[in-house]
Design an enzyme around this catalytic site. Structure first.
Site, PDB file in Angstrom:
ATOM      1  N   ARG A  17       1.639 -29.684  -3.221  1.00 28.78           N
ATOM      2  CA  ARG A  17       2.939 -29.848  -2.544  1.00 28.78           C
ATOM      3  C   ARG A  17       3.966 -29.216  -3.474  1.00 28.78           C
ATOM      4  O   ARG A  17       4.165 -29.679  -4.596  1.00 28.78           O
ATOM      5  CB  ARG A  17       3.241 -31.316  -2.309  1.00 28.78           C
ATOM      6  CG  ARG A  17       4.650 -31.548  -1.798  1.00 28.78           C
ATOM      7  CD  ARG A  17       4.863 -32.920  -1.231  1.00 28.78           C
ATOM      8  NE  ARG A  17       4.231 -33.073   0.063  1.00 28.78           N
ATOM      9  CZ  ARG A  17       4.536 -34.012   0.962  1.00 28.78           C
ATOM     10  NH1 ARG A  17       5.477 -34.900   0.699  1.00 28.78           N
ATOM     11  NH2 ARG A  17       3.899 -34.073   2.115  1.00 28.78           N
ATOM     12  N   HIS A  20       3.703 -26.950   6.962  1.00 31.14           N
ATOM     13  CA  HIS A  20       3.041 -28.220   6.615  1.00 31.14           C
ATOM     14  C   HIS A  20       1.770 -28.302   7.465  1.00 31.14           C
ATOM     15  O   HIS A  20       1.691 -29.086   8.413  1.00 31.14           O
ATOM     16  CB  HIS A  20       4.010 -29.369   6.920  1.00 31.14           C
ATOM     17  CG  HIS A  20       3.644 -30.682   6.297  1.00 31.14           C
ATOM     18  ND1 HIS A  20       2.534 -30.861   5.500  1.00 31.14           N
ATOM     19  CD2 HIS A  20       4.253 -31.910   6.374  1.00 31.14           C
ATOM     20  CE1 HIS A  20       2.476 -32.124   5.104  1.00 31.14           C
ATOM     21  NE2 HIS A  20       3.505 -32.773   5.614  1.00 31.14           N
ATOM     22  N   GLN A  70      -0.086 -31.660   8.300  1.00 34.16           N
ATOM     23  CA  GLN A  70       0.637 -32.501   9.259  1.00 34.16           C
ATOM     24  C   GLN A  70       0.314 -32.067  10.690  1.00 34.16           C
ATOM     25  O   GLN A  70       0.036 -32.895  11.559  1.00 34.16           O
ATOM     26  CB  GLN A  70       2.151 -32.377   8.999  1.00 34.16           C
ATOM     27  CG  GLN A  70       2.992 -33.193   9.936  1.00 34.16           C
ATOM     28  CD  GLN A  70       2.815 -34.686   9.725  1.00 34.16           C
ATOM     29  OE1 GLN A  70       2.958 -35.171   8.611  1.00 34.16           O
ATOM     30  NE2 GLN A  70       2.512 -35.424  10.778  1.00 34.16           N
ATOM     31  N   ASP A  83      11.874 -34.635  13.343  1.00 37.01           N
ATOM     32  CA  ASP A  83      11.717 -34.757  11.891  1.00 37.01           C
ATOM     33  C   ASP A  83      13.129 -34.885  11.319  1.00 37.01           C
ATOM     34  O   ASP A  83      14.120 -34.664  12.034  1.00 37.01           O
ATOM     35  CB  ASP A  83      11.003 -33.491  11.347  1.00 37.01           C
ATOM     36  CG  ASP A  83      10.763 -33.526   9.840  1.00 37.01           C
ATOM     37  OD1 ASP A  83      10.854 -34.616   9.235  1.00 37.01           O
ATOM     38  OD2 ASP A  83      10.474 -32.456   9.253  1.00 37.01           O
ATOM     39  N   CYS A 141       6.767 -36.968  11.972  1.00 38.02           N
ATOM     40  CA  CYS A 141       5.847 -36.849  10.832  1.00 38.02           C
ATOM     41  C   CYS A 141       6.059 -37.955   9.812  1.00 38.02           C
ATOM     42  O   CYS A 141       5.158 -38.232   9.032  1.00 38.02           O
ATOM     43  CB  CYS A 141       5.995 -35.475  10.182  1.00 38.02           C
ATOM     44  SG  CYS A 141       7.683 -35.128   9.647  1.00 38.02           S
ATOM     45  N   ARG A 191      -3.441 -38.605   9.733  1.00 40.14           N
ATOM     46  CA  ARG A 191      -3.403 -37.693   8.588  1.00 40.14           C
ATOM     47  C   ARG A 191      -4.719 -37.779   7.818  1.00 40.14           C
ATOM     48  O   ARG A 191      -5.297 -36.771   7.425  1.00 40.14           O
ATOM     49  CB  ARG A 191      -2.231 -38.060   7.653  1.00 40.14           C
ATOM     50  CG  ARG A 191      -0.850 -37.809   8.212  1.00 40.14           C
ATOM     51  CD  ARG A 191      -0.606 -36.325   8.426  1.00 40.14           C
ATOM     52  NE  ARG A 191      -0.813 -35.549   7.209  1.00 40.14           N
ATOM     53  CZ  ARG A 191       0.084 -35.374   6.233  1.00 40.14           C
ATOM     54  NH1 ARG A 191       1.278 -35.892   6.352  1.00 40.14           N
ATOM     55  NH2 ARG A 191      -0.199 -34.649   5.149  1.00 40.14           N
TER      56      ARG A 191
END
Ligand code: CP
Ligand code: NVA
Length: 315
Positions: free
Chosen positions: A101, A128, A131, A221, A261, A289
């Protein structure tokens, strides 16, 4: 060497195969079965930004598969103590794969460029991908299929939106972004999606109520992503007509599911009554996830297991 820097690294066949694997592993886990598909494999997690879901879901996922994980924070000095080449080659001597990340996508690309170990993008400013895997798994869980489903993203054309636009193109889903004019997705990214998937159904609709009118899933988001905190005040102003609230939901079909998310800023991009409503799948989505990433890890590190154990790739 196979990496997952973005979903562009997968063919649609790869994507369907790993998602079908994820569903098989999820069903088996629910029956109490945790097959040791990645016994003694070690996954490193190299994070420059905070995380709950990505970190914990990868750590528990690899543990359930018989492997283990190492969380690497600031102290390992990624990009600070030694050259990226030395860093990556040394890491590749110890672990089977790394989840990164990073503040910039280029930093993750650089790590992968030495092909010392498989690199998985655990969120960058560009996209991402992990996700998006969980998101389509959630839509599939809600409707039994993803084909032709219409996912409407209300909010910033950010990293999450960009991965969703691509995954929708890959799975024959419709994707609509509803956002203020200056917050659209990166045009170079969208051009690349259409270059690879010319029949992609991606559009932008500025009025949120119009956008959600035939939505199957409404996604939002945060308005201010990690690293954009200095823009928070102007973003709050720009996005004020793009809140997912009960008024917006009244313009959507009753069967529409709500996705986020997480983490959410409740009262900003989404209201409590919507995120906590019966239409919301956000907690199942967060749980997915782990399931989705287990599918990804097995696909990356033990593909023969999939050939032998995942016969119905109906995803
Ligand atoms: N959705 C997501 O990536 O959450 P974290 O930032 O907690 O990992
Ligand atoms: N767009 C958000 C997603 C967090 C999971 C961010 O980048 O901060």
């Amino acid at each position: 060497m196979q990496h997952l820097l973005s979903l562009f690294d997968l063919s649609t066949g790869d994507l369907r195969s790993l998602l079908a694997t994820a569903n098989v592993l999820k069903t088996r886990l629910a029956a109490g079965d945790r097959p040791p598909v990645l016994e003694r494999r070690v996954l490193a997690l190299l994070f420059e930004k905070p995380s709950l879901r990505t970190r914990v879901s990868f750590e528990t996922g690899i543990a359930q598969l018989g492997g283990s994980s190492l969380f690497l924070g600031d102290d390992v000095g990624w990009g600070k103590r030694e050259s990226p080449s030395d860093f990556t080659q040394v890491l590749g001597q110890f672990v089977d794969a790394v989840v990164c990340r990073a503040k910039s996508h280029a930093k993750v690309e650089q790590l992968a460029s030495y092909n010392s170990l498989p690199v998985i993008n655990g969120l960058t400013d560009l996209c991402h991908p992990c996700q998006a895997l969980a998101d389509v798994m959630t839509v599939h869980g809600a409707f039994g299929t993803v084909a032709d489903k219409h996912l409407v993203f209300v909010g910033d054309g950010n990293n999450v939106a960009q991965s969703l636009a691509l995954v929708c193109a890959m799975l024959d889903m419709r994707f609509t972004l509803s956002c203020p004019a200056e917050y659209e997705m990166d045009q170079a990214w969208i051009d690349k999606v259409f270059e690879k998937y010319p029949t992609a159904k991606i559009s932008t609709v500025s009025d949120a109520r119009t956008a959600v009118a035939d939505a199957d899933a409404i996604y939002t988001d945060v308005w201010t992503s990690m690293g954009q905190e200095a823009e928070m005040a102007e973003r709050r102003k720009a996005f004020s007509d793009f809140q997912v609230n009960s008024q917006l939901m009244s313009a959507a079909p009753q069967h529409a599911r709500v996705l986020h998310c997480l983490p959410a800023v409740r009262g900003e991009e989404i209201t409590d009554d919507v995120i906590d409503s019966d239409q919301s799948d956000v907690i199942v989505q967060a749980g997915n996830r782990m399931h989705a990433q287990k599918g990804l890890l097995v696909w990356l590190l033990n593909r023969p297991w999939i050939e032998q154990n995942v016969t119905d790739s109906a995803f």
